[in-house]
Scaffold this motif. Structure first.
Motif, mmCIF file in Angstrom:
data_model
loop_
_atom_site.group_PDB
_atom_site.id
_atom_site.type_symbol
_atom_site.label_atom_id
_atom_site.label_comp_id
_atom_site.label_asym_id
_atom_site.label_seq_id
_atom_site.Cartn_x
_atom_site.Cartn_y
_atom_site.Cartn_z
ATOM 1 N N ILE B 27 0.835 -1.208 0.000
ATOM 2 C CA ILE B 27 0.000 0.000 0.000
ATOM 3 C C ILE B 27 0.870 1.258 0.000
ATOM 4 O O ILE B 27 0.662 2.178 -0.791
ATOM 5 C CB ILE B 27 -0.953 0.001 1.216
ATOM 6 N N LEU B 28 1.859 1.290 0.890
ATOM 7 C CA LEU B 28 2.697 2.486 0.986
ATOM 8 C C LEU B 28 3.507 2.687 -0.287
ATOM 9 O O LEU B 28 3.677 3.813 -0.772
ATOM 10 C CB LEU B 28 3.606 2.379 2.214
ATOM 11 N N ASP B 33 4.382 5.753 -5.273
ATOM 12 C CA ASP B 33 4.488 5.801 -6.742
ATOM 13 C C ASP B 33 3.416 6.709 -7.343
ATOM 14 O O ASP B 33 3.701 7.524 -8.226
ATOM 15 C CB ASP B 33 4.332 4.395 -7.332
ATOM 16 N N LEU B 34 2.185 6.575 -6.865
ATOM 17 C CA LEU B 34 1.090 7.364 -7.437
ATOM 18 C C LEU B 34 1.208 8.842 -7.069
ATOM 19 O O LEU B 34 0.868 9.712 -7.872
ATOM 20 C CB LEU B 34 -0.263 6.791 -6.990
ATOM 21 N N SER B 44 -6.312 8.552 -5.795
ATOM 22 C CA SER B 44 -7.463 8.074 -5.025
ATOM 23 C C SER B 44 -7.118 6.776 -4.296
ATOM 24 O O SER B 44 -6.229 6.029 -4.717
ATOM 25 C CB SER B 44 -8.657 7.824 -5.953
ATOM 26 N N ILE B 45 -7.808 6.545 -3.194
ATOM 27 C CA ILE B 45 -7.635 5.310 -2.435
ATOM 28 C C ILE B 45 -7.900 4.104 -3.347
ATOM 29 O O ILE B 45 -7.211 3.089 -3.290
ATOM 30 C CB ILE B 45 -8.604 5.295 -1.226
ATOM 31 N N GLU B 46 -8.906 4.235 -4.186
ATOM 32 C CA GLU B 46 -9.252 3.210 -5.173
ATOM 33 C C GLU B 46 -8.023 2.798 -6.014
ATOM 34 O O GLU B 46 -7.705 1.616 -6.148
ATOM 35 C CB GLU B 46 -10.352 3.785 -6.084
ATOM 36 N N GLN B 47 -7.339 3.799 -6.538
ATOM 37 C CA GLN B 47 -6.144 3.531 -7.357
ATOM 38 C C GLN B 47 -5.047 2.851 -6.554
ATOM 39 O O GLN B 47 -4.366 1.956 -7.042
ATOM 40 C CB GLN B 47 -5.547 4.839 -7.864
ATOM 41 N N VAL B 48 -4.850 3.366 -5.338
ATOM 42 C CA VAL B 48 -3.790 2.800 -4.496
ATOM 43 C C VAL B 48 -4.081 1.329 -4.233
ATOM 44 O O VAL B 48 -3.195 0.476 -4.344
ATOM 45 C CB VAL B 48 -3.661 3.585 -3.171
ATOM 46 N N ALA B 49 -5.352 1.017 -3.910
ATOM 47 C CA ALA B 49 -5.730 -0.368 -3.631
ATOM 48 C C ALA B 49 -5.465 -1.244 -4.854
ATOM 49 O O ALA B 49 -4.875 -2.327 -4.752
ATOM 50 C CB ALA B 49 -7.201 -0.433 -3.220
ATOM 51 N N VAL B 54 -4.741 -4.968 -3.335
ATOM 52 C CA VAL B 54 -5.558 -5.236 -2.145
ATOM 53 C C VAL B 54 -6.931 -4.597 -2.349
ATOM 54 O O VAL B 54 -7.143 -3.854 -3.319
ATOM 55 C CB VAL B 54 -4.903 -4.661 -0.856
ATOM 56 N N THR B 55 -7.840 -4.857 -1.433
ATOM 57 C CA THR B 55 -9.166 -4.239 -1.547
ATOM 58 C C THR B 55 -9.147 -2.851 -0.915
ATOM 59 O O THR B 55 -8.259 -2.527 -0.118
ATOM 60 C CB THR B 55 -10.227 -5.072 -0.809
#
Lengths: 210, 210
Positions: B27-28, B33-34, B44-49, B54-55
């Protein structure tokens, strides 16, 4: 440096009917406000049209895309800042002028927006530098050269490097200092910087004494 | 300055099962990277996931929101950069170290992203400065103070102001110079700057001679 209340319509466009010029100004003014408020990435043509009170088609008739609109906006914001301006009287006048500009929060914010948009919208930084970089940097060097000739700066200083140092001091002020609207305090920071380079003027010491 | 390949999991979290630590790191790493690729506003959290594999629920179990995630990401990216590091040997070592860092394009981009996010995500700049500002700035001043004591800088220089000048030179390099991966050229720029302040060392002249 820029001013954000120029009075004239954008250049390179034949004068149209008054209504058309009003739309030009409304669009550019809205684009500048939104660039400062949100940054280039978040800004949309839709928003600019809404803020300007015109249709999207009216915006697209003038600008092919968002980048073209923002480049023109920066040119416009800088274009007529002071056509008669040919330089500063001396180093103190120059640094005081920068400080007065930077004491306006939206000016600081615009510079941060531009700095942060360098990767996604390199054309914006390019447009800003074309307007501000060439002629302005030459005037800075000229002002520094006169100070050196007058013995206020050491003979061995390189005015090109000092110009970069002062620009770096502006970036530091805008990015790392909390926003302040006290032009005298900002100027004192710049005076502190140039004194490290050996700048000496008795009436300066008074302002920047700790 | 930061490093972006630390090896340890984030602090302030009890060690969990290996799978959980893997998710932390994924995640980190995805968030860093993003952040570099897109900036905080677009991320967005969505992109990171998705990037971390991960979900979204897995991300939200760890971080209340995007800002909390990004603050932790910056702490993590800086946390373990070199715990044994206590300072630079001398001014040249320090400026060479900065130049080597800035010769990596994603490091320059991260600094631009942080600078540009100051208005929308002040917590990010705050987190970066907490990690880098205090201890690092003190080490810079200490290095400059030793140079002054050794007669390499004029006795009258103010090391606090010189530290700001050098930080401004970093901001200039990152924001106004085209990205370059030649650490020697970047270091030469910094040496040019500090020489204007009166820095003198014979072996330096060789590197920065025009």
């Amino acid at each position: 440096m820029t001013t954000d209340h120029p009075g004239n319509p954008p250049a390179e466009r034949p004068p149209g009917r008054p209504r058309s010029q009003e739309a030009d100004l409304a669009i550019l003014s809205a684009a500048l406000d939104l660039l400062i408020e949100q940054g280039a990435a978040q800004l949309s043509i839709e928003q600019v049209a809404r803020r300007a009170g015109v249709t999207r088609a009216t915006v697209y008739r003038r600008f092919a895309d968002k980048t073209a609109l923002l480049v023109r906006t920066l040119q416009w914001a800088n274009h007529d800042q002071d056509p008669a301006f040919t330089g500063w009287r001396d180093v103190e006048h120059m640094l005081g002028d920068w400080a007065a500009y930077l004491a306006v929060p939206r000016h600081r914010r615009l510079l941060r927006r531009l700095y942060g948009s360098a990767d996604d919208y390199p054309e914006l930084v390019g447009a800003y530098r074309t307007v501000n970089g060439g002629r302005r940097a030459a005037m800075v060097r000229e002002t520094l050269g006169r100070a050196r000739a007058a013995g206020l700066l050491p003979q061995e200083v390189d005015v090109e490097v000092v110009e970069r140092i002062l620009t770096g001091a502006v970036l530091y002020e805008v990015g790392l200092e909390a926003d302040r609207e006290d032009a005298e305090a900002i100027k004192a920071h710049f005076i502190d910087v140039i004194r490290q380079i050996g700048y000496r003027a008795d009436h300066i010491t008074f302002h920047s004494a700790k």
